[in-house]
Each structure stands twice: as structure tokens, then as C-alpha cells.
Design a protein around this motif. Sequence first.
Motif, mmCIF file in Angstrom:
data_model
loop_
_atom_site.group_PDB
_atom_site.id
_atom_site.type_symbol
_atom_site.label_atom_id
_atom_site.label_comp_id
_atom_site.label_asym_id
_atom_site.label_seq_id
_atom_site.Cartn_x
_atom_site.Cartn_y
_atom_site.Cartn_z
ATOM 1 N N ILE A 21 0.821 -1.347 0.119
ATOM 2 C CA ILE A 21 -0.115 -0.016 0.108
ATOM 3 C C ILE A 21 0.942 1.271 0.188
ATOM 4 C CG2 ILE A 21 -1.448 1.260 1.370
ATOM 5 C CD1 ILE A 21 -2.829 -1.524 2.265
ATOM 6 N N MET A 22 2.049 1.144 0.726
ATOM 7 C CA MET A 22 2.812 2.428 0.997
ATOM 8 C C MET A 22 3.356 2.527 -0.350
ATOM 9 S SD MET A 22 2.461 3.842 3.804
ATOM 10 C CE MET A 22 3.573 5.069 3.790
ATOM 11 N N ASP A 23 3.928 1.262 -0.985
ATOM 12 C CA ASP A 23 4.602 1.527 -2.342
ATOM 13 C C ASP A 23 3.660 2.221 -3.456
ATOM 14 O OD1 ASP A 23 7.097 0.537 -1.339
ATOM 15 O OD2 ASP A 23 6.675 -1.585 -2.057
ATOM 16 N N GLU A 24 2.535 1.981 -3.321
ATOM 17 C CA GLU A 24 1.490 2.215 -4.501
ATOM 18 C C GLU A 24 1.244 3.631 -4.210
ATOM 19 O OE1 GLU A 24 0.106 0.689 -7.242
ATOM 20 O OE2 GLU A 24 1.523 -0.994 -6.700
ATOM 21 N N PHE A 25 1.013 4.040 -2.672
ATOM 22 C CA PHE A 25 0.991 5.443 -2.480
ATOM 23 C C PHE A 25 2.038 6.358 -3.130
ATOM 24 C CE2 PHE A 25 1.056 8.982 0.703
ATOM 25 C CZ PHE A 25 -0.267 9.649 0.156
ATOM 26 N N ALA A 26 3.127 5.906 -2.695
ATOM 27 C CA ALA A 26 4.368 6.551 -3.184
ATOM 28 C C ALA A 26 4.429 6.817 -4.801
ATOM 29 C CB ALA A 26 5.545 5.923 -2.634
ATOM 30 N N ASP A 41 3.772 10.344 -9.561
ATOM 31 C CA ASP A 41 2.969 10.471 -10.815
ATOM 32 C C ASP A 41 2.240 11.861 -10.655
ATOM 33 O OD1 ASP A 41 4.032 8.092 -11.514
ATOM 34 O OD2 ASP A 41 2.115 6.855 -11.245
ATOM 35 N N ALA A 42 1.637 12.022 -9.433
ATOM 36 C CA ALA A 42 0.856 13.189 -9.266
ATOM 37 C C ALA A 42 1.726 14.604 -9.389
ATOM 38 C CB ALA A 42 0.028 13.315 -7.940
ATOM 39 N N ALA A 43 2.917 14.277 -8.718
ATOM 40 C CA ALA A 43 3.842 15.293 -8.706
ATOM 41 C C ALA A 43 4.573 15.796 -10.143
ATOM 42 C CB ALA A 43 5.135 15.266 -7.789
ATOM 43 N N GLY A 44 4.704 14.671 -11.067
ATOM 44 C CA GLY A 44 5.117 14.630 -12.331
ATOM 45 C C GLY A 44 4.038 15.527 -13.157
#
Length: 86
Positions: free
Chosen positions: A8-13, A18-21
Motif C-alpha cells: 500500500i505504501m509503495d502504491e501510494f508513493a 506520478d501526481a507530482a510529475g
Amino acid sequence: MSTGPNRIMDEFAKLMTDAAGAAQGVRREIETAFNAHAERWLNSLDIVKREEFEAVREMAIKARDENEALLARIEVLETRLSSKSK
């Protein structure tokens, strides 16, 4: 493959990366559009660019200096001419 909280943490990261990009891409698009709009607006105001102003200013200074030099030469020639006439 990771499971549980780590996954879950990996997916969240990954989602945050992706959102920052995507946010950076949107920011670049907005900056480009704003700069283009601002440039069109300034061009419509018929404003002189700094480089053009400086070039004309230098030409005016040079012309004034040349005029002063020519005026001095004319005064010398007029003095010589008036002394020869006497």
C-alpha cells in the motif's frame, strides 16, 4: 511481490510521484500560456524593448558627440575666416 502495508505504501508513493510529475507538467503549460499571452499583450501596447531602447540611446549619444565636435570645428573655421577677412 510485496503484500500488506508495504505494498500500500509503495502504491501510494508511486501515486504521489506520478501526481507530482503531472503537476509539474501542468505548471509548465500554464507558464508557457501565460508568457505567450503576456508577450502578445505587451506587443499590443507598442512598448519598446530594452535592447532597442539602449541601441537608439547609444546612437543618440554618438550623434550628439559628433555634433559637438562639428560645432567646435565650425567655430575654429569661422574664427580663421574672420581673421583672414580683416
